[in-house]
Design an enzyme around this catalytic site. Structure first.
Site, PDB file in Angstrom:
ATOM      1  CB  SER A 154      -0.907   0.023   1.416  1.00 52.28           C
ATOM      2  OG  SER A 154      -1.697   1.230   1.472  1.00 52.28           O
TER       3      SER A 154
ATOM      4  CE1 TYR B 164      -4.456  -2.191   4.896  1.00 55.32           C
ATOM      5  CE2 TYR B 164      -3.367   0.130   4.643  1.00 55.32           C
ATOM      6  CZ  TYR B 164      -4.153  -1.263   3.995  1.00 55.32           C
ATOM      7  OH  TYR B 164      -4.125  -1.277   2.754  1.00 55.32           O
TER       8      TYR B 164
END
Length: 285
Positions: free
Chosen positions: A177, A190
């Site tokens: 990401s 995350y």
């Protein structure tokens, strides 16, 4: 083709979210995308393949000639819809439901894929979960454990199970990401897992280079998938993606082509690398 959308501030009550109820629906594949047999005769296993980026990757792979195994949690209708899309491309699609936090399930999923198709050529570690918290002390031990188990432990489990079946020229593609590069104040755990995926990709690439197995990653920016309305409140969904240079969220079809490239012989001299479909954000990584 324009990808401008109004997210309408919609929300969903539980992760990982349902694509079937999203309005507007994510764009899975451009109408003018033409397959050219880049993945003809290949078999791909995709975690989180029922919706979002995973669904788009599955359909693009199928249009390029690959058979698909999809691993998903509990989104049965989304998974069935994805299978129909893959079959509409003339390819076969195996649905495998289960919890990727379980090492035994990951081994079973790989075994079922190989039993169904006789081989495994492309492993896409894509599934993830995220749970915003405003402060690090609000992240419970259970949340921390679950996020790491889903987002990085499963990558180890699937790779370990897949390796005996992968041969020279086969590939592993990991979904990281943009948050691995610029962080995210409300997604501490995350973002940490996504940073771990970058290091895992680079390290595994070196480990498998002599075997001729390539390992790369894709680091999407803000992409319109079910994970977004099932994660954030209405106000944040309304603003989603508007802080990028492109001033909009991306669509899954704008990301999936990165996976096609990395899975194909077009990327035969690439390993340990990360592609960045993120709306123009420069991350220097």
């Amino acid at each position: 083709m324009s990808f401008e959308i109004d997210t309408r501030g919609q929300t969903q009550s539980a992760q990982p979210g349902i694509e079937e109820v999203m309005d507007p629906a994510p764009v899975v594949i451009r109408e003018n995308y033409r397959g050219s047999g880049k993945l003809k005769g290949k078999t791909a296993l995709i975690t989180g393949g029922d919706s979002g980026i995973g669904r788009s990757v599955a359909v693009h792979f199928a249009r390029e000639g690959a058979d698909i195994a999809i691993v998903y949690f509990d989104e049965n209708q989304d998974a069935a819809d994805t299978r129909a899309m893959v079959e509409a491309e003339g390819r076969s699609c195996l649905l495998i439901q289960g919890d990727i936090r379980s090492e035994a399930f990951c081994r079973e999923a790989v075994s079922r894929t190989v039993n169904e198709f006789g081989k495994l050529n492309i492993l896409v570690n894509n599934a993830a979960e995220q749970h915003p918290q405003e402060s690090v002390d609000q992240i419970s031990p259970d949340q921390l454990s679950d996020t790491f188990a889903t987002n990085i432990f499963s990558f180890f489990y699937f790779t370990q199970a897949a390796l005996p079946h992968l041969q020279q020229g086969d590939t592993v593609i990991n979904t990281t990401s943009v948050t691995a590069y610029h962080g995210s104040p409300s997604l501490l755990d995350y973002s940490s897992t996504k940073g771990a995926i970058v290091a895992y990709t680079r390290s595994l690439a070196g480990n498998l280079a002599e075997k001729g197995i390539r390992v790369n990653a894709v680091a999407p920016g803000p992409i319109w998938t079910p994970l977004i309305p099932s994660t954030f409140d209405s106000e944040r969904v309304k603003k989603f993606g508007k802080d990028t240079p492109f001033k909009r969220p991306g669509q899954p079809c704008e990301v999936a082509t990165c996976y096609v490239f990395l899975a194909s012989e077009d990327a035969s001299y690439m390993s340990g690398q990360v592609l960045h479909p993120n709306g123009g954000q420069v991350v220097n990584g």
